[in-house]
Design an enzyme around this catalytic site. Structure first.
Site, short mmCIF file in Angstrom:
data_model
loop_
_atom_site.label_atom_id
_atom_site.label_comp_id
_atom_site.label_asym_id
_atom_site.label_seq_id
_atom_site.Cartn_x
_atom_site.Cartn_y
_atom_site.Cartn_z
N ARG A 136 -0.99 8.91 1.51
CA ARG A 136 -2.35 9.37 1.19
C ARG A 136 -2.53 10.86 1.13
O ARG A 136 -3.32 11.36 0.33
CB ARG A 136 -3.29 8.88 2.28
CG ARG A 136 -3.67 7.50 2.05
CD ARG A 136 -4.60 7.05 3.09
NE ARG A 136 -4.58 5.62 2.94
CZ ARG A 136 -5.07 4.79 3.79
NH1 ARG A 136 -5.65 5.23 4.87
NH2 ARG A 136 -5.01 3.50 3.56
N HIS A 194 -9.13 9.57 2.49
CA HIS A 194 -8.69 8.48 1.62
C HIS A 194 -8.84 8.96 0.18
O HIS A 194 -9.88 9.49 -0.19
CB HIS A 194 -9.54 7.23 1.87
CG HIS A 194 -8.89 5.98 1.35
ND1 HIS A 194 -8.70 5.76 0.00
CD2 HIS A 194 -8.37 4.91 1.98
CE1 HIS A 194 -8.10 4.59 -0.15
NE2 HIS A 194 -7.88 4.06 1.04
N HIS A 206 -11.68 9.75 6.15
CA HIS A 206 -11.47 8.31 6.37
C HIS A 206 -11.03 7.98 7.79
O HIS A 206 -11.48 6.99 8.37
CB HIS A 206 -10.40 7.86 5.38
CG HIS A 206 -10.08 6.40 5.40
ND1 HIS A 206 -11.02 5.45 5.11
CD2 HIS A 206 -8.93 5.74 5.66
CE1 HIS A 206 -10.46 4.24 5.19
NE2 HIS A 206 -9.19 4.39 5.54
N GLU A 247 0.85 -1.20 0.00
CA GLU A 247 0.00 0.00 0.00
C GLU A 247 0.88 1.24 0.00
O GLU A 247 2.10 1.15 0.21
CB GLU A 247 -0.93 0.01 1.23
CG GLU A 247 -2.06 -1.00 1.10
CD GLU A 247 -3.02 -1.04 2.27
OE1 GLU A 247 -4.12 -1.52 2.06
OE2 GLU A 247 -2.67 -0.59 3.37
N ARG A 294 -1.29 9.09 9.07
CA ARG A 294 -1.15 7.64 9.32
C ARG A 294 -0.72 6.90 8.07
O ARG A 294 -1.25 7.11 6.98
CB ARG A 294 -2.49 7.08 9.79
CG ARG A 294 -2.51 5.58 9.93
CD ARG A 294 -3.85 5.11 10.44
NE ARG A 294 -4.90 5.29 9.47
CZ ARG A 294 -5.34 4.33 8.67
NH1 ARG A 294 -4.82 3.12 8.70
NH2 ARG A 294 -6.32 4.57 7.83
P1 FAD Z 1 -14.46 0.62 15.45
O1 FAD Z 1 -14.08 -0.59 14.74
O2 FAD Z 1 -15.09 1.70 14.66
O3 FAD Z 1 -15.46 0.22 16.63
C1 FAD Z 1 -16.08 1.24 17.37
C2 FAD Z 1 -17.19 0.60 18.19
O4 FAD Z 1 -17.69 1.53 19.14
C3 FAD Z 1 -18.38 0.17 17.37
O5 FAD Z 1 -18.82 -1.06 17.89
C4 FAD Z 1 -19.41 1.24 17.66
O6 FAD Z 1 -20.75 0.84 17.51
C5 FAD Z 1 -19.10 1.53 19.10
N1 FAD Z 1 -19.54 2.84 19.61
C6 FAD Z 1 -19.24 4.07 19.12
N2 FAD Z 1 -19.80 5.01 19.89
C7 FAD Z 1 -20.45 4.37 20.88
C8 FAD Z 1 -21.25 4.79 21.99
N3 FAD Z 1 -21.51 6.09 22.24
N4 FAD Z 1 -21.77 3.85 22.82
C9 FAD Z 1 -21.55 2.53 22.58
N5 FAD Z 1 -20.84 2.07 21.54
C10 FAD Z 1 -20.29 2.98 20.71
N6 FAD Z 1 -7.25 0.41 8.95
C11 FAD Z 1 -6.26 -0.46 8.70
O7 FAD Z 1 -5.29 -0.56 9.49
N7 FAD Z 1 -6.29 -1.26 7.60
C12 FAD Z 1 -7.30 -1.20 6.70
O8 FAD Z 1 -7.32 -1.94 5.73
C13 FAD Z 1 -8.35 -0.27 6.92
N8 FAD Z 1 -9.35 -0.16 6.02
C14 FAD Z 1 -10.40 0.68 6.32
C15 FAD Z 1 -11.48 0.74 5.46
C16 FAD Z 1 -12.59 1.51 5.77
C17 FAD Z 1 -13.77 1.57 4.82
C18 FAD Z 1 -12.61 2.26 6.97
C19 FAD Z 1 -13.80 3.09 7.34
C20 FAD Z 1 -11.52 2.22 7.82
C21 FAD Z 1 -10.41 1.44 7.51
N9 FAD Z 1 -9.31 1.37 8.36
C22 FAD Z 1 -8.29 0.50 8.09
C23 FAD Z 1 -9.33 2.05 9.66
C24 FAD Z 1 -9.72 1.01 10.74
O9 FAD Z 1 -10.72 0.17 10.22
C25 FAD Z 1 -10.23 1.66 11.99
O10 FAD Z 1 -9.38 2.68 12.40
C26 FAD Z 1 -10.34 0.62 13.09
O11 FAD Z 1 -11.16 -0.43 12.66
C27 FAD Z 1 -10.91 1.25 14.34
O12 FAD Z 1 -11.17 0.22 15.27
P2 FAD Z 1 -11.83 0.61 16.64
O13 FAD Z 1 -12.04 -0.66 17.37
O14 FAD Z 1 -11.07 1.68 17.27
O15 FAD Z 1 -13.25 1.25 16.23
C1 SIN Z 2 -7.49 0.66 2.34
O1 SIN Z 2 -7.74 -0.53 2.18
O2 SIN Z 2 -7.17 1.43 1.45
C2 SIN Z 2 -7.61 1.20 3.71
C3 SIN Z 2 -6.36 0.96 4.44
C4 SIN Z 2 -6.27 1.84 5.62
O3 SIN Z 2 -7.10 2.72 5.85
O4 SIN Z 2 -5.29 1.66 6.37
#
Ligand code: FAD
Ligand code: SIN
Length: 546
Positions: free
Chosen positions: A292, A240, A353, A113, A388
């Site tokens: 990015r 993104h 993103h 990437e 990032r």
């Molecule tokens: P999340 O996975 O968002 O989980 C948050 C949780 O908190 C959810 O369950 C939500 O419902 C809950 N929540 C929120 N507010 C409240 C509240 N007030 N009360 C109760 N529950 C609540 N990163 C990478 O490293 N590699 C990738 O390939 C990548 N691809 C991505 C693709 C997309 C489309 C997106 C959007 C992001 C991507 N990212 C990627 C970023 C990465 O997915 C996120 O940063 C990461 O998943 C965040 O994890 P988290 O557990 O912190 O939050």
């Molecule tokens: C992607 O698959 O392009 C998302 C990867 C990331 O947000 O780290």
């Protein structure tokens, strides 16, 4: 209802679930999550998890790439710590049943990437997040002392703020759990916990165009800010470069833009203008594989110059079978929109993103509030700096959740908590009229427009000052609505969105230079003398509702 527990986790994405598995060894754990248990940014992650696995790779290279992307603001000791833990975390995910893509000889398949100097992205085709979330949830369901409650929305952290009379003898704030709205029963529960983890994910829904699902309304950033935690680097919002452009999309909808993974460019795809010309080589020698911020700004610049609505991503010169095999989800989703990515160019635009800033933590995920931890996207650990590196965020969530759990083990064993008498239950006397419902929805749209127009990929002093002015007005209106309305998800999300919008606009106005993801045309250069440091903010009216 009053629930007393050792540990309360808010959020069921990768950060919350990874922490829960570790903490279940020594504690009773409650996880509250505001929608369905799988609904999270994690579930939509495509590209994968960056980790040093290949024999031609080493920690130093991954560290160097991360520091380079972070543009001077990464904390080097954090970068080294996270990257060195990477391979162990991948191994743990495999042990709990995550099925990553493999090569023909059975090794992990490693993708490339932007900003990475080696192939080091461990993935499950283009559905990595879904597979990781599945495996973690599957494991959680087998552990008796973890209780997972869906449709439970955390409203606010319980701190000295809630005691009557307010006990503010020392400046140190303590967290003793959270008030949580049970959406099905329409009541607010008091969760009293010795340690609380914020794992609430991102805030993309504060922007008009985003890859983030509707849950990403920045609730954790806002809760922590209201409670008085130190928050950092909120100006560094990652856009993104390649979200699918859909001409018929309802721009008022909270439905996210579909992501075309960076791994597609890692696989060789070219960006082209509408007339078919390539342009990335004019901006960076790494062309499509530049970090990015560079690619998103280049697209933004070209779109403003031409007046076009999108640029194209072109994969058509690659082998059809390989495309479908590597990107089955992207292939299917685009086909539903009548785009055959093996034959047609894909129309793409940048979209909000990822939040590089957040609740400031130490190496154990400990925030500035006692017994409050933050891991995952809501946290600012020092790994990402001003930008990032792709696929470093799932990695960060895994590593910090594990270490935060170690720290809570010590807190519980040594009884380093002191829960006071007299924590009151929630009282809700408000009403929700139809008129208020309409106003709530309109204010939400306004916030998304303000951030997109004035605090987007390219900023200026004038735009930031407009954003701040408008945020303050909306905040006053929302504050009144919040105090008069009955509790609902809509008013809670709106309150959080306006808090987050203010933090982003305010932090952006403090950084009078251009660095990483923050580009201000009035200060186009970096200013290392004054700004080689994080932007730290703290609610000036600590213990009052901002
Ligand atoms: P999340 O996975 O968002 O989980 C948050 C949780 O908190 C959810 O369950 C939500 O419902 C809950 N929540 C929120 N507010 C409240 C509240 N007030 N009360 C109760 N529950 C609540 N990163 C990478 O490293 N590699 C990738 O390939 C990548 N691809 C991505 C693709 C997309 C489309 C997106 C959007 C992001 C991507 N990212 C990627 C970023 C990465 O997915 C996120 O940063 C990461 O998943 C965040 O994890 P988290 O557990 O912190 O939050
Ligand atoms: C992607 O698959 O392009 C998302 C990867 C990331 O947000 O780290």
């Amino acid at each position: 209802m009053r629930i007393e527990t050792d540990i309360l986790i808010i959020g069921s994405g990768i950060a919350g679930l990874r922490f829960a598995i570790e903490a279940s060894r020594f504690a009773e754990v409650y996880i509250v999550t505001k929608k369905d248990k799988a609904e999270s940014n994690t579930n939509y992650a495509q590209g994968g998890i960056a980790s040093v696995i290949s024999p031609d790779d080493d920690f130093e290279l991954h560290i160097r790439d991360t520091l380079y992307a972070g543009d001077g603001l990464c904390d080097e000791k954090v970068v080294e710590f996270v990257i060195k833990e990477g391979p162990k975390e991948i191994q743990k995910l495999i042990e709990i049943g995550t099925e990553f893509s493999k090569t023909e000889n059975g090794r992990l398949h490693l993708a490339r990437e932007g900003g990475h100097s080696r192939n080091r992205i461990v993935h499950a085709k283009d559905l990595t997040g879904k597979e990781v979330e599945r495996a973690l949830l599957n494991k959680i369901c087998q552990i008796d002392n973890i209780h997972l409650l869906e449709n439970h929305f955390a409203i606010d952290l319980i701190t000295e703020h809630h005691l009557k009379p307010k006990k503010l003898k020392s400046k140190k704030i303590n967290c003793w759990g959270a008030y949580v709205f049970d959406i099905e029963k329409q009541v607010v529960h008091t969760f009293i916990a010795k340690c609380t983890l914020l794992a609430t994910g991102g805030l993309g829904q504060a922007y008009l165009h985003t890859t983030n699902p509707p849950i990403a309304t920045g609730d954790g950033f806002a809760m922590a800010f209201r409670a008085g935690a130190v928050i950092g680097n909120m100006e560094f919002i990652q856009f993104h470069p390649t979200a699918l452009y859909e001409s018929d999309s309802d721009y008022r909808s909270t439905k996210p833009a579909f992501l075309i993974s960076e791994a597609v460019r890692g696989f060789g795809a070219k960006l082209r203008l509408k007339n078919g010309e390539e342009f990335m080589h004019k901006y960076d020698p790494r062309a499509e594989l530049a970090p990015r911020d560079i690619v998103a700004r280049a697209i933004d610049f070209e779109l403003k110059k031409s007046g076009d609505k999108f640029v194209y991503l072109d994969l058509t010169f690659k082998d059809k079978e390989e495309i479908i095999n590597n990107f089955p989800n992207i292939y299917e989703k685009c086909l539903e929109k009548n785009i055959d990515i093996t034959k047609d160019f894909i129309p793409v635009i940048p979209a909000a993103h990822y939040a590089c800033g957040g609740v400031v933590t130490d190496l154990n995920g400990q925030t500035s509030i006692a017994n409050l931890f933050a891991t995952g996207e809501v946290a600012m650990t020092g790994l990402h700096g001003a930008n990032r590196l792709a696929s470093n965020s799932l990695l960060e969530a895994l590593v910090f959740s594990q270490y935060a759990a170690y720290r809570t083990e010590k807190i519980l064993k040594e009884k380093l908590y002191n829960i006071p008498e007299g924590i009151p239950d929630w009282v809700d006397t408000g009403k929700l009229t139809t008129e208020e419902k309409i106003l709530i929805s309109q204010s939400r749209h306004e916030i998304r427009d303000i951030l997109w127009d004035y605090v987007g990929i390219v900023r200026s002093n004038e735009r930031l000052s407009r954003a701040l002015h408008r945020c303050k007005l909306i905040h006053e209106e929302v504050k009144q609505m919040y105090h008069e309305s009955k509790i609902s998800e809509e008013i809670l999300e709106l309150r959080n969105l306006i808090n987050v919008a203010y933090m982003i606009a305010f932090s952006a106005s403090l950084r009078k230079e251009s660095r990483g993801l923050h580009y201000n045309i009035d200060y186009p250069q970096k200013d290392n003398l004054n700004f080689l440091k994080p932007t730290l903010i703290q609610n000036p009216a600590v213990l009052q509702d901002f």
